[in-house]
Design a protein around this motif. Structure first.
Motif, mmCIF file in Angstrom:
data_model
loop_
_atom_site.group_PDB
_atom_site.id
_atom_site.type_symbol
_atom_site.label_atom_id
_atom_site.label_comp_id
_atom_site.label_asym_id
_atom_site.label_seq_id
_atom_site.Cartn_x
_atom_site.Cartn_y
_atom_site.Cartn_z
ATOM 1 N N GLN A 402 0.695 -1.277 -0.015
ATOM 2 C CA GLN A 402 0.033 -0.064 -0.011
ATOM 3 C C GLN A 402 0.902 1.222 0.028
ATOM 4 O OE1 GLN A 402 -3.339 0.107 -0.307
ATOM 5 N NE2 GLN A 402 -3.074 2.088 -0.976
ATOM 6 N N VAL A 403 2.091 1.255 0.700
ATOM 7 C CA VAL A 403 2.682 2.371 0.807
ATOM 8 C C VAL A 403 3.309 2.676 -0.750
ATOM 9 C CG1 VAL A 403 5.108 3.186 1.437
ATOM 10 C CG2 VAL A 403 3.811 2.111 3.089
ATOM 11 N N ASN A 404 3.505 1.698 -1.374
ATOM 12 C CA ASN A 404 4.275 1.730 -2.858
ATOM 13 C C ASN A 404 3.212 2.115 -3.613
ATOM 14 O OD1 ASN A 404 6.657 0.540 -2.186
ATOM 15 N ND2 ASN A 404 6.347 -1.508 -3.243
ATOM 16 N N ASP A 405 1.961 1.619 -3.555
ATOM 17 C CA ASP A 405 0.765 2.053 -4.428
ATOM 18 C C ASP A 405 0.236 3.525 -4.129
ATOM 19 O OD1 ASP A 405 0.597 -0.597 -5.543
ATOM 20 O OD2 ASP A 405 -1.034 -1.117 -4.286
ATOM 21 N N SER A 406 0.296 3.959 -3.128
ATOM 22 C CA SER A 406 -0.084 5.231 -2.527
ATOM 23 C C SER A 406 0.909 6.418 -3.061
ATOM 24 C CB SER A 406 -0.092 5.366 -0.881
ATOM 25 O OG SER A 406 -1.332 4.716 -0.526
ATOM 26 N N VAL A 407 2.173 5.813 -2.776
ATOM 27 C CA VAL A 407 3.134 7.059 -3.200
ATOM 28 C C VAL A 407 3.180 7.106 -4.804
ATOM 29 C CG1 VAL A 407 5.884 7.506 -3.519
ATOM 30 C CG2 VAL A 407 4.753 6.648 -1.358
ATOM 31 N N ALA A 408 2.813 6.092 -5.485
ATOM 32 C CA ALA A 408 2.602 6.116 -6.894
ATOM 33 C C ALA A 408 1.608 7.032 -7.108
ATOM 34 C CB ALA A 408 2.363 4.666 -7.496
ATOM 35 N N GLU A 409 0.577 7.187 -6.497
ATOM 36 C CA GLU A 409 -0.730 7.845 -6.545
ATOM 37 C C GLU A 409 -0.372 9.452 -6.331
ATOM 38 O OE1 GLU A 409 -4.990 5.360 -5.965
ATOM 39 O OE2 GLU A 409 -3.630 5.590 -4.219
ATOM 40 N N LEU A 410 0.364 9.579 -5.419
ATOM 41 C CA LEU A 410 0.723 10.785 -5.199
ATOM 42 C C LEU A 410 1.575 11.513 -6.178
ATOM 43 C CD1 LEU A 410 1.093 13.320 -2.879
ATOM 44 C CD2 LEU A 410 3.245 12.043 -2.410
ATOM 45 N N ILE A 411 2.499 10.893 -6.776
ATOM 46 C CA ILE A 411 3.413 11.028 -7.825
ATOM 47 C C ILE A 411 2.615 11.421 -9.318
ATOM 48 C CG2 ILE A 411 5.208 10.333 -9.287
ATOM 49 C CD1 ILE A 411 6.801 9.442 -6.591
ATOM 50 N N ALA A 412 1.600 10.587 -9.284
ATOM 51 C CA ALA A 412 0.753 10.739 -10.535
ATOM 52 C C ALA A 412 -0.156 11.738 -10.393
ATOM 53 C CB ALA A 412 0.191 9.325 -10.817
ATOM 54 N N GLY A 413 -0.229 12.523 -9.204
ATOM 55 C CA GLY A 413 -1.214 13.364 -9.040
ATOM 56 C C GLY A 413 -2.683 13.064 -8.788
ATOM 57 N N ASN A 414 -2.876 11.709 -8.536
ATOM 58 C CA ASN A 414 -4.395 11.384 -8.383
ATOM 59 C C ASN A 414 -4.762 11.254 -6.895
ATOM 60 O OD1 ASN A 414 -4.243 10.543 -10.983
ATOM 61 N ND2 ASN A 414 -3.473 8.279 -10.418
ATOM 62 N N LYS A 415 -3.609 11.666 -6.005
ATOM 63 C CA LYS A 415 -4.186 11.741 -4.408
ATOM 64 C C LYS A 415 -3.190 12.612 -3.823
ATOM 65 C CE LYS A 415 -6.738 7.354 -3.752
ATOM 66 N NZ LYS A 415 -7.125 6.476 -2.853
ATOM 67 N N THR A 416 -3.927 13.217 -2.855
ATOM 68 C CA THR A 416 -3.158 14.178 -1.900
ATOM 69 C C THR A 416 -2.222 13.400 -0.861
ATOM 70 O OG1 THR A 416 -4.597 14.613 -0.582
ATOM 71 C CG2 THR A 416 -4.759 15.939 -2.269
ATOM 72 N N SER A 417 -1.198 14.135 -0.158
ATOM 73 C CA SER A 417 -0.455 13.604 0.830
ATOM 74 C C SER A 417 -1.619 13.009 1.877
ATOM 75 C CB SER A 417 0.424 14.363 1.433
ATOM 76 O OG SER A 417 1.225 13.941 2.498
ATOM 77 N N ALA A 418 -2.505 14.017 2.188
ATOM 78 C CA ALA A 418 -3.236 13.504 3.619
ATOM 79 C C ALA A 418 -4.252 12.154 3.122
ATOM 80 C CB ALA A 418 -4.299 14.696 3.622
ATOM 81 N N GLN A 419 -4.802 12.216 1.691
ATOM 82 C CA GLN A 419 -5.397 11.014 1.391
ATOM 83 C C GLN A 419 -4.590 9.858 1.459
ATOM 84 O OE1 GLN A 419 -6.855 12.984 -2.511
ATOM 85 N NE2 GLN A 419 -8.697 12.835 -1.759
ATOM 86 N N ILE A 420 -3.424 9.906 0.762
ATOM 87 C CA ILE A 420 -2.711 8.546 0.822
ATOM 88 C C ILE A 420 -2.379 7.852 2.172
ATOM 89 C CG2 ILE A 420 -1.768 9.180 -1.361
ATOM 90 C CD1 ILE A 420 1.117 9.363 0.052
ATOM 91 N N LEU A 421 -2.154 8.836 3.178
ATOM 92 C CA LEU A 421 -1.855 8.374 4.606
ATOM 93 C C LEU A 421 -3.167 7.740 5.269
ATOM 94 C CD1 LEU A 421 0.240 11.385 5.947
ATOM 95 C CD2 LEU A 421 0.894 9.108 5.212
ATOM 96 N N LYS A 422 -4.294 8.312 4.713
ATOM 97 C CA LYS A 422 -5.666 7.522 5.235
ATOM 98 C C LYS A 422 -5.631 6.068 4.642
ATOM 99 C CE LYS A 422 -8.333 11.403 6.430
ATOM 100 N NZ LYS A 422 -7.211 12.231 6.733
ATOM 101 N N ASP A 423 -5.192 6.067 3.404
ATOM 102 C CA ASP A 423 -5.181 4.662 2.656
ATOM 103 C C ASP A 423 -4.237 3.594 3.524
ATOM 104 O OD1 ASP A 423 -7.439 5.655 0.991
ATOM 105 O OD2 ASP A 423 -5.755 5.991 -0.489
ATOM 106 N N ILE A 424 -3.027 4.111 3.722
ATOM 107 C CA ILE A 424 -2.074 3.324 4.334
ATOM 108 C C ILE A 424 -2.334 2.842 5.709
ATOM 109 C CG2 ILE A 424 0.408 3.363 5.197
ATOM 110 C CD1 ILE A 424 1.104 5.313 2.907
#
Length: 431
Positions: A402-424
């Motif tokens: 999930q860390v890998n997937d979430s960071v990829a989403e952040l870099i692609a501009g699909n999610k914000t920093s706050a959003q990915i932390l909720k997912d992780i």
């Protein structure tokens, strides 16, 4: 890896017949304990390119010559293909006899499932020859379940000629200075950073290091303990990474780029197509083997540690990385442990070190490190004040993924920093 070794998202299954093959892999082997009985070692590793591929092949041949009753079936696999195939094998309850391991959370799960051997007593006579730091990821609740042959750290590899072209006189030591370096490179018409966006694990290096520099090693350990990543320090790490992403520093098509392919991250660096990559100790050798010339950029390549973040709690002498090692499958024949000992001999480790692809774990073999950049990495490791294993290996597999997937989403501009932390955090709490 990788390489690296690297070293991480699971791809599709490799070959429909893999399970059936694995289940029959040890058939006919004698498990009576007779050292002279016919034995077959099924060995999977990820050093599937020059320079380590022939080194491992030669090691197997040498052992077989000295032990006529032993066969060694080698399967060199690309990093992601290896993980996919190993997942299939372990789910079937039939791991290979000797296989690549990075230790950490994945190895813990394999140990708890009874898939790997506790080799503490077997390696006791010779394990003292290894660097103690290198053994940490393979030691679970005081017992040893794997042995590392390589130890290193992630840092920035850079092209000195491209830095000079952009009139950058020294590597950056702070995050703000790194962003300025990226701006200068872009202004000079140079691609600042090569990134394998498709494979995700290289991108997680950025977020992990920023989390370390901002929150300190304690923040990463506490998050795992509390199963909560939704804290201000982790939000700040994502925000800092977003600052870099907003500068559009990566090569064209980076979101679809692989790490070791002919047009991937390593090749982009090895062909002089970008000024920087954040990668582990194996980077120079993979850059060379992936480049058009098969030589990379040679002495134009330099190394510097991940910079400090102003106001952060972490120190620039805390390093992030890991090594490559081997675990022993639950049904491995007796010769497997003897062969593992041979792979970790001083002579074998010196041969590995001379390739430039391995930083040896055997203390006496470190004198074989000849590459100036590898010496820099070894010195940085020697003076490290803290060590953090790759997050996608340190944490339980689902959390690391999930860390890998979430960071990829952040870099692609699909999610914000706050959003990915909720997912992780949600995945961490579900474990």
């Amino acid at each position: 890896m990788s390489a690296h070794l690297s070293r991480r998202t699971l791809l599709g299954l490799v070959g429909a017949g893999a399970g059936a093959y694995l289940l029959s892999g040890c058939s006919g082997d004698d498990e009576s304990g007779d050292p002279n009985a016919p034995q077959t070692i099924d060995w999977w590793h990820i050093q599937n390119t020059e320079p380590m591929l022939p080194v491992w092949a030669a090691a197997a041949e040498e052992y077989k010559t000295a032990h006529s009753n032993v066969k060694i079936e080698i399967q060199p696999l690309e990093n992601e293909a290896f993980k996919a195939k190993l997942t299939t094998a372990t789910q079937a309850g039939s791991p290979p006899d000797l296989f690549q391991s990075w230790g950490g959370g994945v190895l813990r799960q394999q140990a708890e499932a009874g898939l790997v051997k506790d080799i503490t007593d077997d390696v006791k006579p010779w394990i003292g020859s290894l660097l103690p730091l290198s053994l940490e990821p393979y030691t679970i609740d005081g017992k040893i379940y794997g042995v590392p042959f390589d130890i290193g750290m992630v840092g920035f590899w850079y092209n000195k000629d491209l830095f000079a072209k952009a009139q950058i006189t020294e590597p950056p030591t702070t995050w703000a200075a790194l962003l300025d370096t990226v701006r200068k490179l872009k202004a000079a018409g140079i691609v600042p950073i090569a990134l394998a966006g498709k494979e995700k694990w290289p991108a997680h290096f950025y977020w992990a290091y920023l989390s370390m520099r901002i929150g300190g090693l304690g923040a990463l350990q506490q998050a795992a303990k509390d199963k909560n990543f939704d804290t201000p320090d982790f939000v700040a790490a994502g925000d800092r990474l977003k600052e870099l992403v907003d500068l559009q520093p990566f090569q064209k098509g980076f979101l679809g780029a692989e790490y070791g392919s002919p047009d991937g991250q390593a090749a982009t660096m090895g062909n002089g197509g970008a000024a920087l990559e954040l990668m582990g100790q194996w980077a120079p050798s993979v850059q060379a083997s992936s480049s058009t010339s098969k030589k990379g950029i040679g002495d134009k390549l330099g190394f510097f540690p991940f910079p400090a973040v102003d106001g952060g709690k972490g120190s620039a002498t805390e390093v992030f990385g890991g090594g490559n090692g081997f675990a022993v499958g639950k049904d491995a024949p007796a010769a497997t442990l003897d062969f593992l000992k041979a792979l970790l001999s001083v002579d074998s480790q010196r041969k590995s070190a001379k390739t430039g692809a391995v930083l040896p774990t055997v203390k006496e073999a470190t004198d074989a490190i000849s590459d100036p950049n590898n010496k820099t990495v070894a010195q940085a490791l020697a003076s490290a004040t803290g060590f953090q294993l790759y997050l996608d290996q340190a944490y339980p597999p689902a959390v690391g993924q999930q860390v890998n997937d979430s960071v990829a989403e952040l870099i692609a501009g699909n999610k914000t920093s706050a959003q990915i932390l909720k997912d992780i955090t949600a995945v961490a709490k579900s474990q």
